[in-house]
Scaffold this motif. Structure first.
Motif, mmCIF file in Angstrom:
data_model
loop_
_atom_site.group_PDB
_atom_site.id
_atom_site.type_symbol
_atom_site.label_atom_id
_atom_site.label_comp_id
_atom_site.label_asym_id
_atom_site.label_seq_id
_atom_site.Cartn_x
_atom_site.Cartn_y
_atom_site.Cartn_z
ATOM 1 N N GLU A 312 0.830 -1.207 0.000
ATOM 2 C CA GLU A 312 0.000 0.000 0.000
ATOM 3 C C GLU A 312 0.866 1.259 0.000
ATOM 4 O O GLU A 312 0.557 2.239 -0.685
ATOM 5 C CB GLU A 312 -0.931 -0.002 1.205
ATOM 6 C CG GLU A 312 -1.984 1.091 1.180
ATOM 7 C CD GLU A 312 -3.045 0.902 2.237
ATOM 8 O OE1 GLU A 312 -4.010 1.680 2.240
ATOM 9 O OE2 GLU A 312 -2.928 -0.041 3.047
ATOM 10 N N LYS A 316 1.073 4.292 -2.904
ATOM 11 C CA LYS A 316 0.826 5.699 -2.562
ATOM 12 C C LYS A 316 2.023 6.562 -2.931
ATOM 13 O O LYS A 316 1.878 7.610 -3.576
ATOM 14 C CB LYS A 316 0.529 5.817 -1.066
ATOM 15 C CG LYS A 316 0.234 7.227 -0.599
ATOM 16 C CD LYS A 316 -0.058 7.247 0.896
ATOM 17 C CE LYS A 316 -0.300 8.676 1.389
ATOM 18 N NZ LYS A 316 -0.541 8.713 2.867
ATOM 19 N N ASP A 319 2.586 6.743 -6.714
ATOM 20 C CA ASP A 319 1.447 7.324 -7.432
ATOM 21 C C ASP A 319 0.955 6.415 -8.552
ATOM 22 O O ASP A 319 0.786 6.828 -9.695
ATOM 23 C CB ASP A 319 1.827 8.707 -7.988
ATOM 24 C CG ASP A 319 0.601 9.511 -8.414
ATOM 25 O OD1 ASP A 319 -0.497 9.241 -7.883
ATOM 26 O OD2 ASP A 319 0.742 10.392 -9.283
#
Length: 711
Positions: A312, A316, A319
């Motif tokens: 995760e 993030k 991107d």
């Protein structure tokens, strides 16, 4: 009669005048190419008319081509280039050029040690040099030099490919080559590359008529890579295959300049594998992903190596989206929250549906604690479910025009027949509604079709870039083609991205104190060829003995894939150990029944899906002609004592294997001690204590089938 003579005289005069004009015109054209190349310093200016009309030697021909792609005389004299020279028959002035030409695969010489520099070059050989400088296939550049040369306009229809060639003629071919496309898929011309590399200025390029490649604003393209495994460094020695992060980003940027409707996708397994990435939990790979503006990635089994929470974070920070339609949360019975089952992207004039698929064997390829709470469902059933969902128009983004499976699912391709096999081929045959499959996991170069469905896999480690070309005709009909570009063929003309290169340079400064620590010395190479079947490797044998000695066990077993590369001769650094043992696995000791010990060793011989296991403390004979899992014909301790199925033996393994990794089964083990001692630390300690290590010949595993055949 007089009139007839006058007419003949006039005709003869006209022929002479015309011939003279053609000769002058050709001469002007030839001189024009020479002067143009000289004006931008791609050809020596001290060439006399006599030199220009002289037949070209092999040394002169290669030198001309290398100068035309930016290798000046000063560069050729650099010590590192002179050392590249493999030939013992070349003059001093040519050694650097011979080294560069050999290193760039422009020439193989007449033999491994002979170049024959002074003999005359013919057009075929010279055109081969040029085609190779344009990144055409090494073999075809010579064997099909005439065919390719005429197709792209380097040769005229009447050119005699076997004739000698002068320097003036060579200059004509070189100047023509400046406006030909480099064969790396970017549509960039050779002259354009010279401008972007600051070898000649844009102003000078314009003045001599250099043409830049045309843009493709109509079609849609996908750039694809997989199994990068943290290889952010460019491979500059050996086979020189890995492109490294700066050139990976550079390639994407170059491609997008000519192909604005482009998206970048990945097949997973990108972060774990090298000290650069492992020591920073993937920091440089995340930087590369951002630099490439990657849209989505499949979830590889190695994405779980440091825990699912990292997945995760990478998404993030980089991107991009992770896609996985067949990984479910066992608590909610829904797809996991950190990956989407699908996504729809509008690029150009079409909507592209992407369905993510993880490998079904992930539970046996990953530490159990890192996949706890996840269910890996059948990829074929999951793919069909989500293909039907998208084709029914149920997605809020609308119905896609095409659907592509973005997977970490294996494939392989026969080099001779082109036949594609593996789980990706099963997807193509059994899932209805897919238009393309992006494959990974098996580290293969694959580009072709199964059941008329294109399948693409781009090797591994940044050694290749894959392209999916979605061509759209005037009637909006879509045709999908795939291509592969190998890094070793194209990376010498990929321009590094400055930001990525600076990131890498700074990272090396940051990690130098850790990576550069010298632990000891290896007197010879400790080989670990992961393709080797039916035998332990030198590195595997040494590491098992170190594990057994540390824990006072009689027997050690290690999965072959737990070691990732050969340990080279010479100084051994901490950086080497992080790359050899990238996983943070620890030692697990146990008392294992003889029956289960035999089963474990048999399981590791001739493994059909992964690297063979390695071991120490035993003597094993097996028959390779027997079925997998039932090959052992004799097994004893080192002293010759037969293994008793009813006795227990003190064995050390790693925690990955203990929890079922690579399909091993140790459920019947007794008195298990999960020591939590990192195996990497054990190997480091062994090297430091010994100071110098030497590989020992492996004579404790034998294939009796081979012995019988040899007899």
């Amino acid at each position: 009669m007089k009139n007839t003579k006058k007419i003949l005289s006039l005709a003869l005069s006209l022929i002479i005048t015309t011939t003279s004009f053609v000769g002058v015109y050709a001469k002007e054209e030839e001189e024009s190419s020479v002067s143009k190349l000289q004006s931008v310093n791609l050809l020596d200016k001290d060439n006399t008319e006599e030199k220009l009309h002289k037949d070209l030697s092999r040394a002169e021909g290669l030198t001309m081509v290398l100068k035309s792609i930016g290798y000046s005389q000063e560069i050729s004299k650099e010590e590192e280039n002179v050392k590249l020279n493999p030939f013992d028959d070349v003059p001093e002035w040519f050694k650097g050029y011979a080294g560069i030409g050999s290193d760039l695969n422009l020439t193989n010489g007449k033999s491994e040690t002979k170049y024959d520099p002074n003999s005359n070059l013919n057009k075929k050989e010279f055109i081969a040099f040029i085609l190779r400088s344009l990144d055409y296939d090494i073999e075809n550049s010579y064997s099909k030099a005439e065919e390719i040369g005429k197709k792209i306009g380097l040769l005229s229809k009447d050119d005699n490919i076997n004739s000698k060639i002068t320097k003036k003629e060579a200059a004509e071919y070189i100047f023509s080559a400046l406006n030909k496309e480099i064969q790396n898929g970017t549509k960039m011309t050779l002259g354009e590359y010279l401008v972007k590399s600051n070898i000649i200025s844009k102003e000078n390029a314009d003045s001599i008529g250099i043409i830049f490649g045309e843009e493709d604003n109509k079609n849609v393209h996908i750039l694809y890579f997989n199994d990068f495994h943290g290889n952010v460094a460019e491979e500059i020695t050996g086979k020189k295959r890995n492109m490294g992060m700066a050139k990976m980003v550079g390639y994407v940027n170059e491609f997008k300049e000519k192909h604005p409707n482009t998206l970048v996708l990945s097949g997973g397994d990108n972060y774990q594998g090298t000290s650069d990435s492992n020591l920073t939990i993937g920091k440089p790979v995340t930087s590369m992903m951002k630099g490439m503006n990657i849209v989505a990635s499949a979830v590889g089994n190695h994405e779980f190596d440091w825990g699912s929470d990292k997945i995760e974070n990478w998404s993030k920070d980089g991107d991009f989206k992770y896609l996985a339609s067949n990984i479910y949360d066992t608590k909610t019975d829904k797809p996991v929250s950190w990956a989407n089952p699908y996504m729809i992207i509008e690029e150009g004039d079409i909507k592209i549906g992407l369905i993510g698929l993880a490998h079904p064997d992930t539970p046996t390829l990953t530490k159990a604690e890192h996949i706890k709470g996840f269910e890996f469902r059948d990829p074929i059933k999951s793919a069909q479910e989500w293909v039907d969902y998208l084709n029914a128009g149920k997605a809020k983004e609308g119905k896609p025009d095409i659907i592509i499976a973005l997977t970490h699912i294996d494939s392989d391709q026969d080099a001779k027949t082109g036949n594609i096999t593996g789980n990706a081929a099963k997807l193509a045959n059994e899932v209805k509604g897919l238009d393309c499959i992006l494959s990974a996991h098996s580290h293969r170069s694959v580009s072709g079709k199964v059941n008329d469905i294109p399948i693409l896999q781009a090797y591994c480690y940044g050694r290749a870039i894959g392209q999916v070309n979605i061509n759209i005709d005037d009637n909006k009909e879509i045709n999908i083609e795939t291509q592969l570009f190998q890094g070793s063929d194209i990376k010498d003309k990929i321009i590094k991205n400055t930001d990525s290169d600076n990131f890498y340079i700074n990272l090396q400064k940051e990690l130098a104190p850790i990576k550069g620590e010298i632990l000891g010395k290896a007197t010879k190479e400790f080989t670990h060829d992961r393709a080797t079947k039916g035998s332990n490797t030198l590195l595997g044998s040494w590491s098992c003995k170190a594990m057994a000695e540390k824990t006072n066990c009689d027997i050690a077993i290690q999965n072959g894939g737990g070691l990732r590369r050969t340990l080279n001769a010479g100084d051994i650094t901490m950086g080497d150990l992080y790359e050899i043992m990238p996983f943070d696995n620890y030692l697990v000791t146990m008392e294992l029944p003889g029956k289960d010990l035999i089963k474990a060793i048999d399981h590791g011989i001739d493994m059909p899906k992964t690297t063979d296991g390695v071991f120490s403390g035993l003597n094993v004979e097996y028959d390779s002609s027997k079925e997998y899992g039932n090959k052992i014909t004799k097994i004893t301790l080192e002293d010759g004592t037969p293994i008793d199925e009813n006795k227990t033996y003190k064995v050390v393994i790693n925690d990955f294997m203990f929890t079922g990794g690579d399909g091993y089964d140790f459920t019947n083990a007794k008195n298990v001690d999960e020591t939590y001692i990192p195996i990497r630390d054990v190997l480091v300690e062994a090297i430091k204590e010994a100071k110098t290590i030497t590989p020992e010949n492996i004579d404790y595993i034998k294939d009796i089938e081979k012995v019988l055949k040899a007899a």
